[in-house]
Write an enzyme that holds these catalytic residues in place. Structure first.
Site, PDB file in Angstrom:
ATOM      1  N   LYS A  39     -20.166  -4.807  24.399  1.00 34.32           N
ATOM      2  CA  LYS A  39     -20.859  -5.012  23.128  1.00 34.32           C
ATOM      3  C   LYS A  39     -20.738  -6.470  22.723  1.00 34.32           C
ATOM      4  O   LYS A  39     -19.684  -6.927  22.319  1.00 34.32           O
ATOM      5  CB  LYS A  39     -20.278  -4.124  22.023  1.00 34.32           C
ATOM      6  CG  LYS A  39     -21.198  -4.080  20.815  1.00 34.32           C
ATOM      7  CD  LYS A  39     -20.495  -3.873  19.505  1.00 34.32           C
ATOM      8  CE  LYS A  39     -19.887  -5.102  18.921  1.00 34.32           C
ATOM      9  NZ  LYS A  39     -20.819  -6.175  18.536  1.00 34.32           N
ATOM     10  N   PRO A  40     -21.824  -7.236  22.870  1.00 32.33           N
ATOM     11  CA  PRO A  40     -21.754  -8.629  22.429  1.00 32.33           C
ATOM     12  C   PRO A  40     -21.819  -8.694  20.904  1.00 32.33           C
ATOM     13  O   PRO A  40     -22.089  -7.687  20.254  1.00 32.33           O
ATOM     14  CB  PRO A  40     -23.020  -9.248  23.040  1.00 32.33           C
ATOM     15  CG  PRO A  40     -23.934  -8.125  23.353  1.00 32.33           C
ATOM     16  CD  PRO A  40     -23.125  -6.854  23.410  1.00 32.33           C
ATOM     17  N   SER A  41     -21.589  -9.865  20.357  1.00 29.57           N
ATOM     18  CA  SER A  41     -21.769 -10.032  18.911  1.00 29.57           C
ATOM     19  C   SER A  41     -23.201  -9.656  18.563  1.00 29.57           C
ATOM     20  O   SER A  41     -24.143  -9.983  19.287  1.00 29.57           O
ATOM     21  CB  SER A  41     -21.510 -11.481  18.521  1.00 29.57           C
ATOM     22  OG  SER A  41     -22.068 -11.729  17.239  1.00 29.57           O
ATOM     23  N   GLU A  42     -23.366  -8.982  17.437  1.00 28.39           N
ATOM     24  CA  GLU A  42     -24.729  -8.578  17.057  1.00 28.39           C
ATOM     25  C   GLU A  42     -25.600  -9.792  16.741  1.00 28.39           C
ATOM     26  O   GLU A  42     -26.820  -9.680  16.690  1.00 28.39           O
ATOM     27  CB  GLU A  42     -24.695  -7.604  15.877  1.00 28.39           C
ATOM     28  CG  GLU A  42     -24.117  -8.180  14.615  1.00 28.39           C
ATOM     29  CD  GLU A  42     -23.932  -7.127  13.516  1.00 28.39           C
ATOM     30  OE1 GLU A  42     -24.837  -6.314  13.315  1.00 28.39           O
ATOM     31  OE2 GLU A  42     -22.880  -7.140  12.869  1.00 28.39           O
ATOM     32  N   CYS A  45     -12.860 -21.894  20.935  1.00 24.91           N
ATOM     33  CA  CYS A  45     -11.495 -21.453  20.645  1.00 24.91           C
ATOM     34  C   CYS A  45     -10.464 -22.463  21.141  1.00 24.91           C
ATOM     35  O   CYS A  45      -9.328 -22.435  20.689  1.00 24.91           O
ATOM     36  CB  CYS A  45     -11.254 -20.081  21.236  1.00 24.91           C
ATOM     37  SG  CYS A  45     -11.846 -19.947  22.924  1.00 24.91           S
ATOM     38  N   GLU A  49      -8.312 -11.857  24.030  1.00 24.19           N
ATOM     39  CA  GLU A  49      -8.472 -13.316  23.986  1.00 24.19           C
ATOM     40  C   GLU A  49      -8.849 -13.644  22.551  1.00 24.19           C
ATOM     41  O   GLU A  49      -9.966 -13.341  22.118  1.00 24.19           O
ATOM     42  CB  GLU A  49      -9.611 -13.761  24.906  1.00 24.19           C
ATOM     43  CG  GLU A  49      -9.386 -13.494  26.360  1.00 24.19           C
ATOM     44  CD  GLU A  49      -8.449 -14.489  27.001  1.00 24.19           C
ATOM     45  OE1 GLU A  49      -8.143 -15.529  26.379  1.00 24.19           O
ATOM     46  OE2 GLU A  49      -8.014 -14.215  28.119  1.00 24.19           O
ATOM     47  N   GLU A  68      -7.712 -21.431  11.873  1.00 23.81           N
ATOM     48  CA  GLU A  68      -8.899 -21.767  12.659  1.00 23.81           C
ATOM     49  C   GLU A  68     -10.043 -22.172  11.727  1.00 23.81           C
ATOM     50  O   GLU A  68     -10.290 -21.505  10.726  1.00 23.81           O
ATOM     51  CB  GLU A  68      -9.307 -20.518  13.438  1.00 23.81           C
ATOM     52  CG  GLU A  68      -9.678 -20.812  14.839  1.00 23.81           C
ATOM     53  CD  GLU A  68     -10.110 -19.564  15.610  1.00 23.81           C
ATOM     54  OE1 GLU A  68     -10.172 -18.475  15.061  1.00 23.81           O
ATOM     55  OE2 GLU A  68     -10.379 -19.737  16.796  1.00 23.81           O
ATOM     56  N   PRO A  77     -17.721 -12.360  21.620  1.00 17.53           N
ATOM     57  CA  PRO A  77     -18.112 -13.071  20.391  1.00 17.53           C
ATOM     58  C   PRO A  77     -19.406 -13.870  20.574  1.00 17.53           C
ATOM     59  O   PRO A  77     -20.028 -13.841  21.628  1.00 17.53           O
ATOM     60  CB  PRO A  77     -16.926 -14.005  20.171  1.00 17.53           C
ATOM     61  CG  PRO A  77     -16.523 -14.386  21.564  1.00 17.53           C
ATOM     62  CD  PRO A  77     -16.844 -13.204  22.449  1.00 17.53           C
ATOM     63  N   TRP A  78     -19.749 -14.650  19.532  1.00 12.55           N
ATOM     64  CA  TRP A  78     -21.045 -15.330  19.513  1.00 12.55           C
ATOM     65  C   TRP A  78     -20.992 -16.789  19.954  1.00 12.55           C
ATOM     66  O   TRP A  78     -22.024 -17.437  20.055  1.00 12.55           O
ATOM     67  CB  TRP A  78     -21.673 -15.259  18.113  1.00 12.55           C
ATOM     68  CG  TRP A  78     -20.714 -15.553  16.978  1.00 12.55           C
ATOM     69  CD1 TRP A  78     -20.170 -14.624  16.126  1.00 12.55           C
ATOM     70  CD2 TRP A  78     -20.167 -16.821  16.577  1.00 12.55           C
ATOM     71  NE1 TRP A  78     -19.328 -15.231  15.221  1.00 12.55           N
ATOM     72  CE2 TRP A  78     -19.309 -16.584  15.476  1.00 12.55           C
ATOM     73  CE3 TRP A  78     -20.319 -18.130  17.025  1.00 12.55           C
ATOM     74  CZ2 TRP A  78     -18.608 -17.604  14.833  1.00 12.55           C
ATOM     75  CZ3 TRP A  78     -19.621 -19.153  16.389  1.00 12.55           C
ATOM     76  CH2 TRP A  78     -18.783 -18.877  15.307  1.00 12.55           C
TER      77      TRP A  78
END
Ligand code: NDP
Length: 497
Positions: free
Chosen positions: A176-179, A285, A251, A385, A151-152
Site C-alpha cells: 500500500k503506497p501513500s495515497e 529521511c 524504516e 524531523e 511513504p510519498w
C-alpha cells in the site's frame, strides 16, 4: 460525472477500489489534479491478500534462476518505459525532473537488476557435522505473504525497496503506497506483469493508511509487515502487528547530523550541506538537517551555505532548469513553515528563506531553501524531523562535544563526518549511532549496501543482501548420518544399556 481510473492492482489486473471514497491524485507543484479513482476498502485488502496467498506456492517454488530471469526482463521493461516513469514520478511528487531522471528511476532499475542477480545467491551457513552424528544444513525459506506500506517522498524507490527483496526471495506481496503517490507503484506492478511476474505475486492497494493500511497489517493471512514511514505511525504498525505475532521491519524517520571538524575542506562541506539538505526539497529521511560546525569554521561555513542556497533555483517540477521542486502537499509545506516560525519565535535566526517563494504557482506547495542559526540543541527544530528544505547550523568546540550532540536526538538513521584526519573520521564512524555514516559526503546510496536505522529510526535493512534476512526464515535441518536405532542421546531417556 467523474471518470475514475482504476487505482488498484490485484491478481495481475487494474481494478476500481470498492469503497465510495474518491481519491484525487494531485500534482503538488501546480495543485492541479492528475487523476481520480476510488480508494481500497477492506474487501479489496482481502482480495489482494487472497491473490498473494494463491500465488505463493507457485512463486516460492520457482528456482532462483527462474526468478532471476524474470526480474532481469523486468529491468528491461522498466528501461523501455523509463521516460514515462520519470515524468509520472516527477509530476506526482512535485519533484524536480532532473532528480527523478538522475536518481529515482535509475536507482529503481539498478535495484531490480541487483535483486535479480542476488536472487541466485541466497546463502546459509555451510553444512557440517556439528554434532558428529548428524549433518546440519540451513534452508532459507520465503516467509509467505508480505504486507507492505510505503511513504510519498520517493514513491517508487520506497516501493521497490520493499517489493524487490521480498519477491526475489520467493515471497508474494501486497503493497500500500501513500495515497498521495500511488501512480508509479501501479505502473511498476504493470511492468512486472509485462516481464512475466505471475499474477498475484505483486499487488498494489491505493487507499488510506488508517483503513487499507491498518486492515493489511492486521490481516490474519499476512505473514510479515514491512513499513517505511514516520516513527509515530511505525509504532502503531508494530503494535498492530504484535496482535498476530507478525514479523515486522520498520524504516522510520531520521534527523541526520552533519559534523564538520575544523580540518575539513570547507567548500566541500558547504556544498554537501546544501545538496544534502535540499535534495527532494528536504523530504529525505537521511537529509542533512542539523550541521554541527567546529567554531573556527563556523562563520565562514554559514556564509558559504547562505551563498550556495541563493543559487538554488526553485520552480516547476517539469522544468529541466529546476533544482528544487515543490513539497508533497500544501499541508506538508504549512507544517514546515509552522516549524520554522516556531523556531524564529523561540529565538533562532533565519539567515535564508523561511518563506513561501515569490514567482511560483500559488496553488503549488513551494518553500524557500532555509538556513537557521542560533537554535538551541533542545529546541524542536533541532530535535524533530522537519521533512522540508531546512538546514540548522550549530557550533561546537571539542570532538567529544560533537559526538555527544550528533547522538542527542531520538533518531539514528544516517550521519556524516567531515574531516581530513583519519583518526577523527574513524572515531566518528565508530561512535555515531546511525545505520549509515558517510565520511566527507552525505546522501549517496547503492544497491549493494544496506539502508536502515538505529534507535527510533527503526530496525531491519532495505537493499543489499542484508535485506534477505528480513524476508526469509532460517530453518535448521538436522539429518542423522549414523543409521543406528540406538542413538547416544537416547540414554537420557532409556538409561544405560
Ligand atoms: P506516514 O508515516 O504518515 O505514512 C507512511 C505510510 O503509512 C503511508 O502509506 C500512510 O498511508 C500509511 N499509514 C498511515 N497511518 C497508518 C496506519 N494507522 N496503519 C497503517 N498504515 C498507515 O509517513 P509519510 O508518508 O508522511 O512519509 C514521511 C515519513 O517517512 C518521514 O517520517 C520519513 O522520515 C519516513 N521515511 C523513512 C525512510 C527510511 O528509509 N527510514 C524513507 C522515506 C521516508 P496514507 O498516507 O496513504 O494514509
Amino acid at each position: 460525472m467523474t471518470t475514475h481510473e482504476k487505482l488498484q492492482f490485484i491478481a495481475g489486473e487494474r481494478r476500481h477500489g470498492s469503497s465510495d471514497t474518491e481519491l484525487t491524485i494531485i500534482d503538488p507543484s501546480t495543485g492541479e489534479p492528475i487523476t481520480t479513482g476510488l480508494a481500497a476498502a477492506t474487501g479489496d485488502v482481502d482480495a489482494a491478500v487472497a491473490a498473494a496467498r494463491a500465488a505463493f506456492p507457485g512463486w516460492s517454488r520457482t528456482t532462483p534462476a527462474e526468478r532471476s530471469d524474470i526480474m532481469l526482463r523486468w529491468a528491461e521493461v522498466l528501461r523501455s518505459r523509463s521516460t514515462e516513469l520519470t515524468a509520472l514520478e516527477s509530476r506526482n511528487g512535485g519533484k524536480a525532473i532532473k532528480l527523478a531522471d538522475g536518481f529515482d528511476i535509475p536507482g529503481v532499475i539498478d535495484n531490480v537488476t541487483f535483486f535479480a542477480t542476488t536472487a541466485r545467491n541466497l546463502e546459509g551457513k555451510a553444512s557440517g557435522e556439528y554434532s558428529g552424528d548428524h549433518t546440519s544444513s540451513i534452508r532459507r525459506e520465503p516467509i509467505g505473504v508480505v504486507g507492505s506500506i510505503s511513504p510519498w517522498n520517493y514513491p517508487l524507490q520506497m516501493a521497490a525497496w520493499k517489493i524487490l527483496p521480498a519477491v526475489a526471495a520467493g515471497n508474494t506481496i501486497v503493497l500500500k503506497p501513500s495515497e498521495l503517490t500511488p501512480l508509479t507503484s501501479l505502473l511498476f506492478a504493470e511492468t512486472a506483469k509485462e516481464a512475466g511476474v505471475p499474477d498475484g505475486v505483486v499487488n498494489i492497494l491505493t487507499g488510506a493508511g488508517r483503513i487499507a493500511g491498518q486492515a493489511l497489517i492486521e490481516h490474519p493471512d499476512v505473514d510479515m509487515v514491512s513499513f517505511t514511514g514516520s516513527t509515530p505511525v511505525g509504532k502503531q504498525v508494530a503494535a498492530a502487528a504484535a496482535g498476530s505475532v507478525k514479523r515486522v521491519h520498520l524504516e522510520l524517520g531520521g534527523k541526520a547530523p552533519f559534523v564538520v571538524f575544523d580540518d575539513a575542506d570547507i567548500e566541500a562541506a558547504a556544498r554537501g550541506a546544501v545538496a544534502g539538505s535540499l535534495i527532494n526539497a528536504g523530504q529525505d529521511c537521511t537529509a542533512a538537517t542539523r550541521a554541527y560546525v567546529q567554531r573556527p569554521l563556523y562563520e565562514n561555513f554559514v556564509r558559504r551555505v547562505a551563498e550556495l542556497m541563493d543559487e538554488v533555483k526553485v520552480g516547476p517540477a517539469d522544468d529541466t532548469d529546476t533544482d528544487m521542486g515543490s513539497l508533497i502537499s500544501l499541508k506538508q509545506r504549512d507544517q514546515v513553515a509552522a516549524m520554522v516560525d516556531r523556531a524564529r519565535d523561540s529565538g533562532a535566526k533565519v539567515v535564508r528563506g523561511g518563506r513561501i517563494p515569490k514567482h511560483t504557482p500559488t496553488a503549488g506547495a513551494y518553500y524557500e531553501p532555509t538556513l537557521i542559526v542560533d537554535a538551541t540543541q533542545d529546541s524542536e527544530i533541532v530535535q524533530q524531523e522537519i521533512f522540508g528544505p531546512v538546514l540548522v547550523v550549530l557550533p561546537f568546540d571539542t570532538d567529544d562535544e560533537a559526538i555527544t550532540l550528533a547522538n542527542d536526538t531520538p533518531y539514528g538513521l544516517a550521519a556524516s563526518a567531515w574531516t581530513q584526519n583519519v583518526y577523527r573520521a574513524q572515531r566518528a564512524t565508530r561512535e555515531i549511532q546511525a545505520g549509515c555514516v558517510w565520511v566527507n559526503d552525505h546522501i549517496p546510496i547503492i544497491s549493494e549496501m544496506p539502508h536502515g536505522g538505529y534507535k527510533a529510526s527503526g530496525f531491519g535493512k532495505d537493499m543489499s543482501t542484508y535485506s534477505f534476512d528480513e524476508y526469509t526464515n532460517v530453518k535448521h535441518v538436522m539429518s542423522d548420518i549414523t543409521g543406528e536405532a540406538h542413538k547416544g542421546w537416547h540414554d537420557l531417556i532409556f538409561g544405560r544399556h
